[in-house]
Design a protein around this motif. Structure first.
Motif, PDB file in Angstrom:
ATOM      1  N   TRP A   1      48.732  41.437  40.793  1.00 15.51           N
ATOM      2  CA  TRP A   1      48.136  42.442  41.829  1.00 15.51           C
ATOM      3  C   TRP A   1      48.988  43.098  42.617  1.00 15.51           C
ATOM      4  CZ3 TRP A   1      43.264  44.444  41.731  1.00 15.51           C
ATOM      5  CH2 TRP A   1      42.278  43.656  41.151  1.00 15.51           C
ATOM      6  N   TYR A   2      48.924  44.411  42.812  1.00 15.15           N
ATOM      7  CA  TYR A   2      49.750  45.250  43.604  1.00 15.15           C
ATOM      8  C   TYR A   2      48.854  45.863  44.450  1.00 15.15           C
ATOM      9  CZ  TYR A   2      53.378  44.877  40.097  1.00 15.15           C
ATOM     10  OH  TYR A   2      54.289  44.449  38.888  1.00 15.15           O
ATOM     11  N   ARG A   3      49.647  46.386  45.609  1.00 15.72           N
ATOM     12  CA  ARG A   3      48.949  47.398  46.385  1.00 15.72           C
ATOM     13  C   ARG A   3      49.947  48.583  46.571  1.00 15.72           C
ATOM     14  NH1 ARG A   3      48.160  45.763  52.600  1.00 15.72           N
ATOM     15  NH2 ARG A   3      47.971  48.122  52.870  1.00 15.72           N
ATOM     16  N   GLN A   4      49.334  49.927  46.657  1.00 13.87           N
ATOM     17  CA  GLN A   4      50.111  51.051  46.747  1.00 13.87           C
ATOM     18  C   GLN A   4      49.625  51.799  48.087  1.00 13.87           C
ATOM     19  OE1 GLN A   4      49.507  54.049  43.712  1.00 13.87           O
ATOM     20  NE2 GLN A   4      51.822  54.609  43.768  1.00 13.87           N
ATOM     21  N   ASP A   5      50.694  52.029  48.874  1.00 15.45           N
ATOM     22  CA  ASP A   5      50.249  52.749  50.205  1.00 15.45           C
ATOM     23  C   ASP A   5      51.243  53.891  50.182  1.00 15.45           C
ATOM     24  OD1 ASP A   5      50.543  49.703  51.218  1.00 15.45           O
ATOM     25  OD2 ASP A   5      48.611  50.690  51.523  1.00 15.45           O
ATOM     26  N   PRO A   6      50.961  55.051  50.837  1.00 14.81           N
ATOM     27  CA  PRO A   6      51.405  56.199  50.782  1.00 14.81           C
ATOM     28  C   PRO A   6      52.951  56.177  51.145  1.00 14.81           C
ATOM     29  CG  PRO A   6      49.488  56.668  51.790  1.00 14.81           C
ATOM     30  CD  PRO A   6      49.468  55.165  51.526  1.00 14.81           C
ATOM     31  N   GLY A   7      53.825  56.622  50.157  1.00 12.68           N
ATOM     32  CA  GLY A   7      55.163  56.742  50.589  1.00 12.68           C
ATOM     33  C   GLY A   7      55.831  55.096  50.259  1.00 12.68           C
ATOM     34  N   MET A   8      55.105  54.364  49.961  1.00  9.30           N
ATOM     35  CA  MET A   8      55.633  52.841  49.836  1.00  9.30           C
ATOM     36  C   MET A   8      55.759  52.235  48.524  1.00  9.30           C
ATOM     37  SD  MET A   8      56.288  51.772  52.994  1.00  9.30           S
ATOM     38  CE  MET A   8      56.265  49.841  52.748  1.00  9.30           C
ATOM     39  N   GLY A   9      55.395  53.264  47.398  1.00  7.66           N
ATOM     40  CA  GLY A   9      55.587  52.593  46.234  1.00  7.66           C
ATOM     41  C   GLY A   9      54.664  51.599  46.027  1.00  7.66           C
ATOM     42  N   LEU A  10      54.800  50.579  45.069  1.00  7.28           N
ATOM     43  CA  LEU A  10      53.921  49.651  44.670  1.00  7.28           C
ATOM     44  C   LEU A  10      54.611  48.282  45.222  1.00  7.28           C
ATOM     45  CD1 LEU A  10      52.945  51.578  42.325  1.00  7.28           C
ATOM     46  CD2 LEU A  10      52.222  49.725  41.276  1.00  7.28           C
ATOM     47  N   ARG A  11      53.824  47.591  45.814  1.00  9.00           N
ATOM     48  CA  ARG A  11      54.309  46.039  46.333  1.00  9.00           C
ATOM     49  C   ARG A  11      53.342  44.978  45.850  1.00  9.00           C
ATOM     50  NH1 ARG A  11      54.316  46.757  52.664  1.00  9.00           N
ATOM     51  NH2 ARG A  11      52.334  47.717  52.357  1.00  9.00           N
ATOM     52  N   LEU A  12      54.204  44.005  45.216  1.00  6.07           N
ATOM     53  CA  LEU A  12      53.620  43.008  44.592  1.00  6.07           C
ATOM     54  C   LEU A  12      52.835  41.904  45.641  1.00  6.07           C
ATOM     55  CD1 LEU A  12      53.043  41.579  41.802  1.00  6.07           C
ATOM     56  CD2 LEU A  12      55.221  40.317  42.186  1.00  6.07           C
ATOM     57  N   ILE A  13      51.596  41.621  45.366  1.00  5.82           N
ATOM     58  CA  ILE A  13      50.654  40.787  46.415  1.00  5.82           C
ATOM     59  C   ILE A  13      50.954  39.437  45.759  1.00  5.82           C
ATOM     60  CG2 ILE A  13      48.425  40.435  47.365  1.00  5.82           C
ATOM     61  CD1 ILE A  13      47.722  43.393  46.809  1.00  5.82           C
ATOM     62  N   TYR A  14      50.372  39.143  44.540  1.00  4.49           N
ATOM     63  CA  TYR A  14      50.417  37.935  43.905  1.00  4.49           C
ATOM     64  C   TYR A  14      50.524  38.141  42.366  1.00  4.49           C
ATOM     65  CZ  TYR A  14      48.623  34.562  47.579  1.00  4.49           C
ATOM     66  OH  TYR A  14      48.483  33.825  48.567  1.00  4.49           O
ATOM     67  N   TYR A  15      51.120  37.162  41.570  1.00  6.41           N
ATOM     68  CA  TYR A  15      51.043  37.274  40.221  1.00  6.41           C
ATOM     69  C   TYR A  15      50.739  36.143  39.554  1.00  6.41           C
ATOM     70  CZ  TYR A  15      55.662  34.916  40.527  1.00  6.41           C
ATOM     71  OH  TYR A  15      56.965  34.407  40.599  1.00  6.41           O
TER      72      TYR A  15
ATOM     73  N   VAL B   1      53.982  40.689  49.305  1.00  5.10           N
ATOM     74  CA  VAL B   1      52.923  40.693  50.461  1.00  5.10           C
ATOM     75  C   VAL B   1      51.770  40.064  50.388  1.00  5.10           C
ATOM     76  CG1 VAL B   1      53.820  43.173  51.428  1.00  5.10           C
ATOM     77  CG2 VAL B   1      52.423  42.903  49.721  1.00  5.10           C
ATOM     78  N   PRO B   2      51.559  38.865  50.463  1.00  8.21           N
ATOM     79  CA  PRO B   2      50.540  37.761  50.274  1.00  8.21           C
ATOM     80  C   PRO B   2      49.503  37.688  51.259  1.00  8.21           C
ATOM     81  CG  PRO B   2      52.306  36.654  50.501  1.00  8.21           C
ATOM     82  CD  PRO B   2      53.150  37.845  50.668  1.00  8.21           C
ATOM     83  N   ASN B   3      50.106  38.182  52.380  1.00 14.31           N
ATOM     84  CA  ASN B   3      49.290  37.451  53.803  1.00 14.31           C
ATOM     85  C   ASN B   3      47.918  38.356  53.590  1.00 14.31           C
ATOM     86  OD1 ASN B   3      51.377  35.780  54.328  1.00 14.31           O
ATOM     87  ND2 ASN B   3      52.132  37.225  55.938  1.00 14.31           N
ATOM     88  N   GLY B   4      46.741  37.548  53.751  1.00 10.13           N
ATOM     89  CA  GLY B   4      45.531  37.914  54.249  1.00 10.13           C
ATOM     90  C   GLY B   4      44.697  38.212  52.617  1.00 10.13           C
ATOM     91  N   TYR B   5      45.520  37.588  51.536  1.00 10.59           N
ATOM     92  CA  TYR B   5      44.774  37.693  50.096  1.00 10.59           C
ATOM     93  C   TYR B   5      44.700  36.070  49.689  1.00 10.59           C
ATOM     94  CZ  TYR B   5      46.006  42.620  50.712  1.00 10.59           C
ATOM     95  OH  TYR B   5      46.291  43.831  51.477  1.00 10.59           O
ATOM     96  N   ASN B   6      43.874  35.948  48.612  1.00 10.61           N
ATOM     97  CA  ASN B   6      43.805  34.658  47.657  1.00 10.61           C
ATOM     98  C   ASN B   6      43.645  35.445  46.505  1.00 10.61           C
ATOM     99  OD1 ASN B   6      44.361  32.609  49.531  1.00 10.61           O
ATOM    100  ND2 ASN B   6      42.637  33.151  50.443  1.00 10.61           N
ATOM    101  N   VAL B   7      43.993  34.533  45.273  1.00  8.73           N
ATOM    102  CA  VAL B   7      43.811  35.184  43.929  1.00  8.73           C
ATOM    103  C   VAL B   7      43.307  33.659  43.215  1.00  8.73           C
ATOM    104  CG1 VAL B   7      45.654  36.613  43.800  1.00  8.73           C
ATOM    105  CG2 VAL B   7      46.109  34.630  43.418  1.00  8.73           C
ATOM    106  N   SER B   8      42.784  34.090  42.104  1.00 15.76           N
ATOM    107  CA  SER B   8      42.134  33.112  40.933  1.00 15.76           C
ATOM    108  C   SER B   8      42.384  33.619  39.763  1.00 15.76           C
ATOM    109  CB  SER B   8      40.675  32.944  41.422  1.00 15.76           C
ATOM    110  OG  SER B   8      40.329  32.465  42.582  1.00 15.76           O
ATOM    111  N   ARG B   9      43.223  32.831  38.989  1.00 17.58           N
ATOM    112  CA  ARG B   9      43.204  33.131  37.592  1.00 17.58           C
ATOM    113  C   ARG B   9      42.132  32.220  36.719  1.00 17.58           C
ATOM    114  NH1 ARG B   9      47.619  34.744  34.023  1.00 17.58           N
ATOM    115  NH2 ARG B   9      46.744  35.459  32.078  1.00 17.58           N
ATOM    116  N   LEU B  10      41.063  33.059  36.538  1.00 16.88           N
ATOM    117  CA  LEU B  10      39.760  32.157  36.337  1.00 16.88           C
ATOM    118  C   LEU B  10      39.906  31.767  34.804  1.00 16.88           C
ATOM    119  CD1 LEU B  10      37.502  35.054  37.693  1.00 16.88           C
ATOM    120  CD2 LEU B  10      37.750  32.865  38.666  1.00 16.88           C
ATOM    121  N   ASN B  11      40.614  32.653  33.942  1.00 14.86           N
ATOM    122  CA  ASN B  11      40.988  32.166  32.498  1.00 14.86           C
ATOM    123  C   ASN B  11      42.209  33.451  31.841  1.00 14.86           C
ATOM    124  OD1 ASN B  11      39.641  34.683  31.739  1.00 14.86           O
ATOM    125  ND2 ASN B  11      37.864  33.681  32.217  1.00 14.86           N
TER     126      ASN B  11
END
Lengths: 112, 112
Positions: A34-48, A60-70
């Motif tokens: 999971w990435y987020r893309q902000d103007p002028g910042m390119g892509l930043r990895l949140i979780y993998y 940049v994981p703060n404020g997010y959670n992830v689940s690998r369901l399968n």
């Protein structure tokens, strides 16, 4: 031949609301991102998720959670949305680390 | 933190001309990849060059890599209006890492 599918495509939230972004891939890939893309910042990895059953923090994981369901599905959850989380979110998958990544079309999220 | 930095940030050329974009990075890499992003869409992989390669071609694309200078260039020959997009370099540090690090991108406009 869907590839990587993200839902929803657009979302507007109020500060403090929660939501889950869904991602599914049909390429039998081991790794998902999971990435987020902000103007002028390119892509930043949140979780993998290197493989089914594992998840790790990115830049940049703060404020997010992830689940690998399968093996196919990797979701991103915002528990209490903040205006700073207004962004375009991309899910990607790859056969393994360091390989070519395949991206979804993105989810455009606005937090008011 | 951004590993790759593309240069220039924006480039405008006439159809038929060649477009050159550069990427500089800071640490050692296993491979370097170039991606294209059309407006409002996800990223699409273009080409991957390994650290032991100096040049690679794919159709109208030519990528070079100079590991001593920690830099790469992407050349698009005989550009077309359909090449209008943002182009990103991404570095893979190897050593089992799952984290591609993307630059901020070069926005290419090809004028018909």
């Amino acid at each position: 031949n869907a590839g990587v599918t993200q839902t929803p495509k657009f979302q507007v939230l109020k500060t403090g609301q929660s939501m889950t972004l869904q991602c599914a891939q049909d390429m039998n890939h081991n790794s998902m991102y999971w990435y987020r893309q902000d103007p002028g910042m390119g892509l930043r990895l949140i979780y993998y998720s290197a493989s089914e059953g594992t998840t790790d923090k990115g830049e940049v994981p703060n404020g997010y959670n992830v689940s690998r369901l399968n093996k196919r599905e990797f979701s991103l959850r915002l528990e209490s949305a903040a205006p700073s989380q207004t962004s375009v979110y991309f899910c990607a998958s790859s056969p393994a680390g360091g390989n070519i990544q395949y991206f979804g079309a993105g989810t455009r999220l606005s937090v008011l | 933190s951004q590993q790759g930095e593309e240069d220039p940030q924006a480039l405008s050329i006439q159809e038929g001309e060649n477009a050159t974009m550069n990427c500089s990075y800071k640490t050692s890499i296993n491979n370097l990849q170039w991606y294209r992003q059309n407006s409002g869409r996800g990223l699409v992989h273009l080409i991957l060059i390994r650290s032991n390669e100096r040049e690679k071609h794919s159709g109208r694309l030519r990528v070079t890599l100079d590991t001593s200078k920690k830099s790469s260039s992407l050349l698009i020959t005989a550009s077309r209006a359909a090449d209008t997009a943002s182009y990103f370099c991404a570095t893979d540090p190897g050593a089992g890492s799952y984290q591609l690090t993307f630059g901020k991108g070069t926005k290419l406009s090809v004028i018909p």
